[in-house]
Design an enzyme around this catalytic site. Structure first.
Site, PDB file in Angstrom:
ATOM      1  CG  HIS A  39      -2.759  -0.524  -3.624  1.00  0.00           C
ATOM      2  ND1 HIS A  39      -3.111   0.754  -3.279  1.00  0.00           N
ATOM      3  CD2 HIS A  39      -2.879  -1.255  -2.486  1.00  0.00           C
ATOM      4  CE1 HIS A  39      -3.427   0.779  -1.998  1.00  0.00           C
ATOM      5  NE2 HIS A  39      -3.293  -0.421  -1.506  1.00  0.00           N
TER       6      HIS A  39
ATOM      7  CG  ASN B  29      -3.416   3.901   0.864  1.00  0.00           C
ATOM      8  OD1 ASN B  29      -4.625   3.914   1.114  1.00  0.00           O
ATOM      9  ND2 ASN B  29      -2.718   2.794   0.812  1.00  0.00           N
TER      10      ASN B  29
ATOM     11  CB  SER C 165      -0.953  -0.005   1.193  1.00  0.00           C
ATOM     12  OG  SER C 165      -0.262  -0.335   2.357  1.00  0.00           O
TER      13      SER C 165
ATOM     14  CD  GLU D 210      -3.712   3.584  -5.987  1.00  0.00           C
ATOM     15  OE1 GLU D 210      -3.471   4.787  -6.060  1.00  0.00           O
ATOM     16  OE2 GLU D 210      -3.504   2.929  -4.949  1.00  0.00           O
TER      17      GLU D 210
HETATM   18  N1  3HC Z   1     -16.459 -10.328   0.094  1.00  0.00           N
HETATM   19  C1  3HC Z   1     -17.380 -10.487  -0.851  1.00  0.00           C
HETATM   20  N2  3HC Z   1     -18.497  -9.732  -0.913  1.00  0.00           N
HETATM   21  C2  3HC Z   1     -18.686  -8.834   0.060  1.00  0.00           C
HETATM   22  C3  3HC Z   1     -17.755  -8.615   1.090  1.00  0.00           C
HETATM   23  C4  3HC Z   1     -16.598  -9.428   1.090  1.00  0.00           C
HETATM   24  N3  3HC Z   1     -15.655  -9.316   2.032  1.00  0.00           N
HETATM   25  N4  3HC Z   1     -18.203  -7.626   1.900  1.00  0.00           N
HETATM   26  C5  3HC Z   1     -19.383  -7.218   1.376  1.00  0.00           C
HETATM   27  N5  3HC Z   1     -19.667  -7.951   0.275  1.00  0.00           N
HETATM   28  C6  3HC Z   1     -20.823  -7.791  -0.620  1.00  0.00           C
HETATM   29  C7  3HC Z   1     -22.121  -8.135   0.063  1.00  0.00           C
HETATM   30  O1  3HC Z   1     -22.427  -9.499  -0.058  1.00  0.00           O
HETATM   31  C8  3HC Z   1     -23.105  -7.285  -0.723  1.00  0.00           C
HETATM   32  O2  3HC Z   1     -23.372  -7.913  -1.971  1.00  0.00           O
HETATM   33  P1  3HC Z   1     -24.721  -7.638  -2.797  1.00  0.00           P
HETATM   34  O3  3HC Z   1     -24.644  -6.241  -3.302  1.00  0.00           O
HETATM   35  O4  3HC Z   1     -24.656  -8.650  -3.882  1.00  0.00           O
HETATM   36  O5  3HC Z   1     -25.850  -7.846  -1.854  1.00  0.00           O
HETATM   37  C9  3HC Z   1     -22.294  -6.019  -1.023  1.00  0.00           C
HETATM   38  O6  3HC Z   1     -20.926  -6.413  -0.942  1.00  0.00           O
HETATM   39  C10 3HC Z   1     -22.558  -4.901  -0.041  1.00  0.00           C
HETATM   40  O7  3HC Z   1     -22.311  -5.395   1.276  1.00  0.00           O
HETATM   41  P2  3HC Z   1     -23.269  -5.169   2.526  1.00  0.00           P
HETATM   42  O8  3HC Z   1     -24.690  -4.984   2.055  1.00  0.00           O
HETATM   43  O9  3HC Z   1     -22.997  -6.239   3.516  1.00  0.00           O
HETATM   44  O10 3HC Z   1     -22.727  -3.882   3.240  1.00  0.00           O
HETATM   45  P3  3HC Z   1     -22.486  -2.431   2.703  1.00  0.00           P
HETATM   46  O11 3HC Z   1     -23.478  -2.024   1.667  1.00  0.00           O
HETATM   47  O12 3HC Z   1     -22.353  -1.648   3.938  1.00  0.00           O
HETATM   48  O13 3HC Z   1     -21.069  -2.525   1.991  1.00  0.00           O
HETATM   49  C11 3HC Z   1     -18.725  -2.331   2.007  1.00  0.00           C
HETATM   50  C12 3HC Z   1     -19.939  -3.000   2.658  1.00  0.00           C
HETATM   51  C13 3HC Z   1     -18.628  -2.777   0.570  1.00  0.00           C
HETATM   52  C14 3HC Z   1     -17.510  -2.811   2.782  1.00  0.00           C
HETATM   53  C15 3HC Z   1     -18.901  -0.767   2.067  1.00  0.00           C
HETATM   54  O14 3HC Z   1     -19.159  -0.394   3.386  1.00  0.00           O
HETATM   55  C16 3HC Z   1     -17.702  -0.017   1.555  1.00  0.00           C
HETATM   56  O15 3HC Z   1     -17.521   0.147   0.359  1.00  0.00           O
HETATM   57  N6  3HC Z   1     -16.879   0.520   2.493  1.00  0.00           N
HETATM   58  C17 3HC Z   1     -15.655   1.259   2.139  1.00  0.00           C
HETATM   59  C18 3HC Z   1     -14.547   0.300   1.862  1.00  0.00           C
HETATM   60  C19 3HC Z   1     -13.291   1.014   1.495  1.00  0.00           C
HETATM   61  O16 3HC Z   1     -13.163   2.223   1.493  1.00  0.00           O
HETATM   62  N7  3HC Z   1     -12.277   0.213   1.168  1.00  0.00           N
HETATM   63  C20 3HC Z   1     -10.956   0.723   0.838  1.00  0.00           C
HETATM   64  C21 3HC Z   1     -10.101   0.666   2.051  1.00  0.00           C
HETATM   65  S1  3HC Z   1      -8.511   1.305   1.735  1.00  0.00           S
HETATM   66  C22 3HC Z   1      -7.632   0.000   1.160  1.00  0.00           C
HETATM   67  O17 3HC Z   1      -8.079  -1.120   1.094  1.00  0.00           O
HETATM   68  C23 3HC Z   1      -6.231   0.316   0.730  1.00  0.00           C
HETATM   69  C24 3HC Z   1      -5.205  -0.103   1.741  1.00  0.00           C
HETATM   70  O18 3HC Z   1      -3.928   0.043   1.140  1.00  0.00           O
HETATM   71  C25 3HC Z   1      -5.234   0.714   3.028  1.00  0.00           C
END
Ligand code: 3HC
Length: 293
Positions: free
Chosen positions: A141, A191, A120, A153
């Site tokens: 990434h 990031n 990252s 990325e």
């Molecule tokens: N694996 C597979 N599918 C998943 C999942 C997982 N781990 N988590 C959620 N899902 C699916 C669910 O089954 C659901 O599917 P559907 O649309 O077919 O019903 C869909 O994703 C939405 O999930 P939920 O309804 O349970 O919950 P939310 O609508 O609250 O979404 C979330 C959950 C997708 C995690 C959303 O809250 C989100 O986008 N959060 C932000 C995540 C983010 O910013 N990530 C980046 C982090 S930074 C990073 O990773 C970089 C690193 O270098 C720091």
């Protein structure tokens, strides 16, 4: 060259997600970790995440079985990479560990293979330099949760060839991801923005500007983020955020990237977020309970 076999190094939060999407896209995957328990946990997570779509009719049991059948969990590094066309590394963000792993992987992997790091923030150029194929070394990434997030990325190190970029763009598209191309710089594009933004939310908590739940509510509803910044901090891991902040200060030599004291204190206490059961929220009950600061 066509990429058919992918080795994923690391079965943790990012590694199992990467193995999941690669197998779902039809690639033969070897997922490697250093202990059987990490592999078992990674495989169980992939199974659980695939089964999310079962009830909704988005995937069949036969498809799930076929995807899981394309993932071979392995402990030996040589076994994982010896016939790989692409190696994607998602091991802990420790520079020394990355460099020793890449030196080994380079020695054990066929000469045609592309080496990609899911780091990252760590320098792609620095990792590429310990291999004999810096032109085939690249940053790939992914974002958490990997099966859901639509972006990869792609990071071009100093010596990365354009041909390597194109091949990784193609693989990413097969995984169903959009790509952006970023020239190497600490934190790349996402990031660089995300970490200072989350840190600013933590500074505000530290100063008593708002409670944890109100800060999250403000950003969720006021900016339409899917998660508030403190929920997201717990989701990413406070240890990761602190690591990236310290790395930014080292690399940019600019104190504007400094980590809030509260973040450092929480990491020292082991309250590193969801994976530890405690961060800005306590996850021991049915619903996360915000902490008071
Ligand atoms: N694996 C597979 N599918 C998943 C999942 C997982 N781990 N988590 C959620 N899902 C699916 C669910 O089954 C659901 O599917 P559907 O649309 O077919 O019903 C869909 O994703 C939405 O999930 P939920 O309804 O349970 O919950 P939310 O609508 O609250 O979404 C979330 C959950 C997708 C995690 C959303 O809250 C989100 O986008 N959060 C932000 C995540 C983010 O910013 N990530 C980046 C982090 S930074 C990073 O990773 C970089 C690193 O270098 C720091």
């Amino acid at each position: 060259m066509e990429i058919k076999k992918i080795a994923v190094l690391g079965a943790g939060q990012m590694g199992n997600g990467i193995a999941h999407v690669c197998a779902q896209a039809g690639y033969e995957v070897k997922m490697r970790d250093i202990e059987q328990q990490f592999l078992d946990k990674g495989m169980a997570t992939i199974k659980k995440n695939l089964e999310r779509g079962l009830k909704k009719g988005k995937i069949t049991q036969n498809e799930i079985d076929a995807i899981l059948g394309r993932i071979t969990p392995v402990l030996e590094l040589e076994e994982a990479v010896k016939d790989a066309d692409l190696v994607i590394e998602a091991i802990p963000e420790i520079v020394k560990l990355k460099l020793t792993t890449w030196t080994e992987v380079d020695r054990l992997t066929p000469a045609h293979a592309i080496l990609a790091s899911n780091t990252s923030s760590i320098s792609i150029t620095q990792m590429a330099a310990v291999t004999q194929r810096p032109e085939r070394f690249i940053g790939m990434h992914f974002f958490n949760p990997v099966p859901v997030m639509g972006l990869v990325e792609i990071i071009k190190g100093q010596a990365t060839a354009d041909e390597t970029v194109e091949m990784i763009r193609e693989v990413s598209q097969k995984l169903g991801k959009e790509t952006v191309l970023v020239n190497e710089a600490p934190g790349f594009a996402v990031n660089r923005l995300l970490v200072p933004a989350i840190n600013e939310a933590i500074f505000a908590i530290q100063e008593g500007v708002a409670t944890v739940e109100d800060m999250d509510k403000a950003i969720k509803l006021g900016l339409n983020w899917p998660m508030g910044p403190l929920t997201l901090a717990d989701f990413v891991g406070l240890d990761t955020l602190l690591y990236i902040s310290d790395y930014f200060v080292d690399e940019f030599k600019d104190s504007k990237y400094r980590a809030p004291a509260l973040l450092r204190k929480m990491v020292r206490a082991g309250w590193v977020g969801r994976k530890a059961g405690k961060g800005f929220y306590d996850y021991s009950g049915n619903t996360p309970k915000p902490l008071r600061f």
